[in-house]
Design an enzyme around this catalytic site. Structure first.
Site, short mmCIF file in Angstrom:
data_model
loop_
_atom_site.label_atom_id
_atom_site.label_comp_id
_atom_site.label_asym_id
_atom_site.label_seq_id
_atom_site.Cartn_x
_atom_site.Cartn_y
_atom_site.Cartn_z
CB SER A 208 -0.97 -0.04 1.18
OG SER A 208 -1.95 0.95 1.07
CG ASP A 277 -7.83 -2.52 -2.15
OD1 ASP A 277 -8.37 -1.57 -1.54
OD2 ASP A 277 -6.62 -2.77 -2.09
CG HIS A 308 -6.26 -1.75 1.21
ND1 HIS A 308 -5.55 -1.56 0.05
CD2 HIS A 308 -5.56 -1.10 2.19
CE1 HIS A 308 -4.48 -0.81 0.29
NE2 HIS A 308 -4.46 -0.52 1.58
#
Length: 359
Positions: A208, A277, A308
């Site tokens: 991320s 996500d 996510h």
């Protein structure tokens, strides 16, 4: 707008503690002190990383091609239940099972470097080292169980660091893009200069937010003519603005423009992303993949239904298996001097790009 973006982008959690003797302090180019830790994996008599068995396997294996289908994943937000060794009740102890990975003190690492200068195998000999860049609401303390799990299951060393403004570095100022780039550069310099691990033995893993500094460093080392051994991008984004606004280009003030760094990368890249996500849209990985030069595109791991911040336990064995396959195909041969000319040979892989879809 820049300050507003920063406040949304950087959300450090309440600091968690690590044993001080295990912390390696780094200083970046801005003079900021950031903590890090180094986990050394269990190794066999040749100095090659040993892997813990997956369900259905018997005993530990070395780092190349001796495993069956299976494997797993744990996201960085939840602590992995760690038994402290390579086996639990599902894995009966045998002579083939290695001991658990160990977090090393700075003094122990210095001794390893000294031993290597006298002819012993160094930390980069026979075993890849992952340089791990964590996600937003994490710090070293709460990713330690996950990093130890990765080391144990993949047979790799793990070096993780905190960003300026996170964890034990909360007193160093607010986080920023420039600081993140300086932080990963300081971590990389420690690996290559202090620990004398060659770039070809270093594998970047960015999750991320961590995809930003990881893409930056992968592109920079490629442009310098000495690219890192590989790059894993877990739930990466094209750029920060593009998460909420499809701009079509990098706008002034945008942060972490991974899409601009990607074409320069000259290391095999593995993408990991969940199709559900709702923070970073799944198509960011698909589009980033298209910007990577074709010889450096590893088969991506796109997992149907995964979000996510959560990975179901049922997916973890398959996840680890795919990471092992990536390592065995693209990373381990070069670490052990088995690659073509000691470099990654993109010609050796097929042109077809496969997608893993878990139902």
């Amino acid at each position: 707008m820049g300050d507003a973006i920063s406040s949304l982008l950087f959300q450090p959690p309440p600091p968690t503690r690590l044993k001080e003797s295990k912390v390696i302090w780094l200083t970046n180019s801005f003079g900021k002190r950031i903590p890090s830790f180094f986990i050394e994996c269990a190794k066999d008599e040749r100095g090659e990383g040993m892997r813990a068995p997956l369900p259905g396997e018997h005993g530990g294996h070395g780092g190349s091609g001796h495993h069956n289908d299976g494997g797993g994943h744990h996201d960085g937000y939840n602590h992995h239940e760690d038994s402290g060794g390579y086996y639990n009740n599902n894995y009966p102890p045998t002579a083939a099972i290695p001991t658990t990975p160990q977090i090393r003190t700075p003094k122990e690492l210095e001794m390893s470097v000294l031993a290597a200068s006298r002819g012993a195998g160094g930390l980069g000999h026979g075993t890849p080292t992952i340089l791990y860049s964590h996600a937003n609401a994490e710090d070293l303390g709460n990713i330690y169980p996950w990093c130890k799990f990765l080391s144990k299951m993949l047979g790799v060393n793990i070096f993780a660091y905190d960003y300026t403004g996170y964890g034990l570095a909360t007193d160093q100022g607010d986080p920023s893009e420039d600081y993140c780039f300086a932080d990963i550069s300081a971590a990389y310099a420690y690996l290559t200069t202090t620990l004398q691990i060659p770039p070809s033995s270093i594998l970047l893993y960015g999750r991320s937010l961590g995809s930003g500094p990881s893409c930056y460093l992968a592109a920079r080392t490629a442009e310098e003519g000495n690219p890192v051994g590989g790059l894993i991008l877990h739930a990466p984004f094209l750029s920060v603005y593009r998460i909420v606004l499809e701009s079509g280009c990098t706008l002034p003030g945008d942060r972490f423009p991974n899409v601009d760094f990607a074409p320069s990368i000259r290391s095999p890249v593995l993408f990991i992303h969940g199709t559900k996500d709702n923070i970073v849209p799944f198509n960011h990985s698909e589009r980033l993949l298209d910007t990577i030069a074709e010889p450096f595109r590893a088969d991506p791991v796109f997992i149907k239904g995964m979000g996510h911040n959560n990975v179901h336990a049922s997916v973890r064995p398959l996840f680890i298996d795919r990471l092992r396959k990536y390592l065995d195909r693209h990373i381990v041969p070069n670490v052990r001097g088995e690659g073509v000319g000691g470099k990654y040979d993109g010609r050796s892989r097929g042109k077809k790009l496969a997608r893993l879809v878990v139902r």
